[in-house]
Enzyme design. Structure first.
Site, PDB file in Angstrom:
ATOM      1  N   MET A  91       3.676-104.238  67.227  1.00 18.40           N
ATOM      2  CA  MET A  91       3.205-103.830  68.553  1.00 18.40           C
ATOM      3  C   MET A  91       3.991-102.612  69.000  1.00 18.40           C
ATOM      4  O   MET A  91       4.936-102.701  69.774  1.00 18.40           O
ATOM      5  CB  MET A  91       3.381-104.976  69.530  1.00 18.40           C
ATOM      6  CG  MET A  91       2.732-106.259  69.032  1.00 18.40           C
ATOM      7  SD  MET A  91       2.838-107.555  70.235  1.00 18.40           S
ATOM      8  CE  MET A  91       4.562-107.919  70.160  1.00 18.40           C
ATOM      9  N   ASP A  92       3.564-101.473  68.504  1.00 18.67           N
ATOM     10  CA  ASP A  92       4.322-100.257  68.747  1.00 18.67           C
ATOM     11  C   ASP A  92       3.610 -99.420  69.793  1.00 18.67           C
ATOM     12  O   ASP A  92       2.392 -99.357  69.819  1.00 18.67           O
ATOM     13  CB  ASP A  92       4.434 -99.476  67.425  1.00 18.67           C
ATOM     14  CG  ASP A  92       5.572 -98.497  67.478  1.00 18.67           C
ATOM     15  OD1 ASP A  92       6.324 -98.524  68.467  1.00 18.67           O
ATOM     16  OD2 ASP A  92       5.699 -97.705  66.541  1.00 18.67           O
ATOM     17  N   GLY A  93       4.373 -98.756  70.642  1.00 19.93           N
ATOM     18  CA  GLY A  93       3.785 -97.801  71.566  1.00 19.93           C
ATOM     19  C   GLY A  93       3.883 -98.201  73.026  1.00 19.93           C
ATOM     20  O   GLY A  93       3.362 -97.497  73.885  1.00 19.93           O
TER      21      GLY A  93
END
Lengths: 388, 372
Positions: free
Chosen positions: A46-48
């Site tokens: 879960m990047d960003g």
């Protein structure tokens, strides 16, 4: 005016009929996805969240909580469409290097969400989802750990779906953990061998000696000296009796006796029944016993290591999705995804991730799945044995 | 998924009149969006329907229950078919577009077997990787795996010979590009290990390709060394080079001349992946059984040191795959931790300079973010 437009959009979307229609369309899409093959195990990085917060001028922690909402949306899609296990990278061990303020805020958020989850345990039951925490829990604050254990405990009876939360996790740490556990397992005698020395009425060594003395007798008969043969048989029998009393306990160990018996039977082919070889073999036997109580390290395979990974109970990873356009694994699921897992790097930020962005990924996966399995059905089994 | 009103209520934890939500309020909000209670629940969780249900209600519910799922299923199947159909058209369009784009790029950026051209292409980049890694695969193998009849097997055998030659060619070309781009380390991964098995052939072919690129007497012609970890035939320690060539040009460069660059080539196969970790575990287990170490001594640093020593390579900075999607095919897991992975979507035609260059460009543009 982006804020005004988004407000208008929000207002339109919140109109009851439109809201209802959207809900119906979502249900329909998810339902039709179920008609095709569905990945059994999906992992998400879960990047960003932080970049989302930066570009939208909101607090970093607000970005994280938007990310949590996106997670809830995606989990719903996954579980409704039939995914068995979802693994998410919630917190890396490396994240402890971030600012203390952010780490504390993240921990507080995790705690709040866990508390909320425990309050709504019944809702989780509707999805039949159980929560598992993967990682080194000792690194987490005491109060968060307590909530973690509570959430895990509360949902452990659910069996139809699993949510693996990698909390303080890195894959290298996981592999190290697995190697350490394997070494530990192989450094102690297996539990099966630990049962108290069971006395069997027959000992393998005495049987072996019996056979040998018969052979000796036969050889002696050929040499036409029955008396000598009788002596030999008696001597051998005596030796075996003496041996069997103190060796019967050891005879449980099949490997040791079977490896040394051929040697003794080989030497006994000489006509003169020397007692020396038996004494020799007895020494070796005793010595080998000490080490052979332990399982053979050559028995370690990659399956042994897989068994000790945190994800041992999950089916093989089918799909790994990373958002925000970063094309790295960042120490996530290395052991699980380096074989046949399809890895997808998406450009959208995690808080923007929803059904409509996830749908093309799933449909493409289904399309490939059909294409690779169509040529012949036999290759499917080959593929599955290879991946396991 | 709950509607926007409910989402907002959840987000702020107050309802539309500004009152804080209680536990039961939240559950009430979510109720219409939840899936039905599963049948195989333990009895204390299932909600018994209220006894006020009249007979007629029950009967109509029964009829509905039979009819509704049927319509629903038909609808789902219809939509699924439409979705798959539309998608298969879309993916073909996308693939065609991507392949066309790749063709154009490879026409625009062709190396013409000239190291200078490659150097020029790379010179504008902010950074190049220190350690580049690529995944090659036998093109015929994928088709061959599906084959089952003897005819297909025969075709596969012939195909795999051609495939091997093609792959060897690709590997040598990539070595030349890498050398020209000034990257000091290149590792080539190939799952089955054919490249590793024929490392002497690889050695000769690389030397020939470099001569093709640089000419026989170019003082700048790079030297290279070839390593293949865990090769059984290697008599010395596994990480030691099997062969070392100090420039095939023969004449020793004098001191004042610029030193030719050196390229370190490492050949990897599936045995350098999981198997290395398994072997390490076996060794550690044996040592632990002999009480030479305790399991508590096993740390990440120890494993890292041992693994990088035995494979003779550290973590690659950039990994380029030439497949149509990212699948690691058993690539060493320990080392890919932070490696940037590059592939061109829908591209599936062996090594291409266009893909190679785009990988380098993307790497130069990417920011190194790890943990911070």
């Amino acid at each position: 005016m982006p804020s005004q437009r988004s407000y208008l959009k929000g207002w339109v979307l919140s109109l009851p009929p439109l809201d209802w229609a959207l809900q119906q369309i979502r249900e329909l899409v998810i339902g039709s996805l179920k008609c095709g093959p569905i990945p059994q195990h999906i992992a998400f990085v879960m990047d960003g969240n932080r970049r989302f917060a930066r570009t939208n001028d909101i607090e970093t922690i607000e970005g994280h909580s938007k990310g949590f909402e996106a997670l809830a949306r995606i989990l719903e899609v996954c579980y409704k469409s039939g995914v068995k296990v979802v693994t998410i990278y919630a917190f890396s061990i490396e994240n402890f290097k971030r600012s203390r303020y952010e780490v504390d805020a993240l921990m507080d958020m995790a705690k709040t969400k866990l508390v909320q989850m425990s309050q709504h345990g019944e809702l989780l039951d509707r999805y039949g989802a159980s929560i598992k925490i993967l990682g080194d829990r000792t690194m987490v604050r005491e109060d968060v750990r307590r909530e973690m254990e509570k959430a895990v405990d509360m949902t452990k009876h659910n069996e139809s779906a699993v949510l693996n939360v990698c909390f303080p996790y890195t894959s290298r740490d996981e592999i190290t953990h697995s190697i350490r556990e394997t070494v530990k397992e192989y450094s102690q005698p297996p539990a099966g061998d630990h049962r108290p020395e069971m006395k069997r009425p027959f000992s393998e060594s005495s049987i072996q000696r019996n056979i040998r003395s018969r052979q000796l007798a036969a050889v002696a008969e050929e040499e036409d000296s029955p008396e000598r043969a009788k002596e030999g048989a008696q001597a051998a029998g005596g030796a075996s009796d003496a041996d069997s009393t103190d060796m019967s306990s050891a005879d449980l160990n099949d490997a040791a006796s079977s490896t040394f018996n051929p040697a003794s039977s080989c030497t006994s082919n000489s006509p003169s029944p020397d007692l020396l070889p038996t004494l020799d073999s007895k020494y070796e036997h005793d010595r080998s016993l000490m080490s052979s109580n332990l399982p053979d390290p050559e028995g370690i395979t990659s399956e042994t290591l897989t068994k000790h990974m945190y994800t041992s109970e999950a089916p093989p990873l089918d799909l790994l999705v990373r958002t925000s356009g970063v094309k790295r694994l960042s120490d996530f699921m290395l052991w699980q995804c380096h074989e046949d897992t399809e890895i997808r790097f998406l450009d959208c930020l995690w808080p923007e991730f929803d059904l409509w962005r996830f749908l093309p990924v799933l449909v493409e996966w289904q399309w490939r799945q059909r294409r690779t399995q169509k040529p012949d059905e036999g290759s499917k089994t080959v593929g599955s044995t290879k991946s396991s | 998924m709950p509607g926007t009103l409910q989402t907002r209520a959840f987000h702020t934890d107050v309802d539309e009149h500004g009152r804080p939500l209680t536990v039961s309020d939240r559950e009430r909000l979510l109720k219409p969006y939840l899936p039905a209670t599963p049948q195989n629940r333990s009895p204390n969780l299932t909600r018994t329907s209220s006894p006020a249900n009249t007979k007629s209600q029950r009967r109509s519910a029964k009829r509905q229950r039979r009819l509704r799922p049927f319509i629903k299923n038909a609808l789902h199947l219809l939509l699924f078919t439409i979705m798959s159909f539309v998608f298969s058209i879309w993916i073909r369009v996308r693939a065609t577009k991507n392949q066309l784009w790749n063709k154009i790029l490879s026409l625009l950026y062709y190396h013409h077997r000239s190291p200078d051209m490659i150097r020029k292409d790379v010179s504008g980049l902010k950074k190049v990787p220190n350690h580049l890694s690529i995944i090659l695969s036998l093109p015929a193998e994928a088709a061959g795996e599906a084959a089952s009849t003897s005819q297909m097997v025969r075709r596969r055998r012939r195909g795999s010979n051609e495939g091997l030659d093609q792959m060897l060619n690709d590997a040598c070309e990539i070595v030349a590009w890498t050398a020209s781009a000034g990257i000091p380390t290149l590792s080539i991964y190939e799952r089955s290990g054919v490249l590793k098995a024929s490392h002497q052939l690889v050695q000769r072919r690389i030397a020939r390709t470099l001569t093709d690129y640089y000419g026989t007497s170019n003082p700048l012609k790079p030297t290279f060394s070839l390593h293949a970890p865990n090769v059984v035939s290697a008599s010395s320690s596994p990480a030691s080079p099997i062969h070392q060539t100090n420039g095939v040009n023969g004449d020793v460069p004098t001191q004042h001349e610029p030193q030719p660059p050196h390229l370190n080539v490492i050949l990897l196969d599936a045995a350098d992946g999981r198997q290395t970790l398994v072997d390490l575990t076996r060794t550690l287990a044996a040592m632990s059984q002999a009480h030479k170490i305790s399991p508590a001594d096993i740390s990440q640093e120890l494993i890292d040191a041992e693994i990088s020593e035995s494979t003779g390579m550290g973590e690659p900075d950039l990994l380029i795959t030439f497949g149509e999607r990212v699948v690691l095919e058993g690539y060493p897991p320990w080392q890919v931790r932070l490696t940037e992975i590059w592939n061109v979507t829908d591209y599936d035609g062996g090594a291409s300079y266009g893909v190679f260059l785009r990988g380098l460009v993307s790497f130069a543009g990417a920011e190194m973010r790890f943990g911070r």
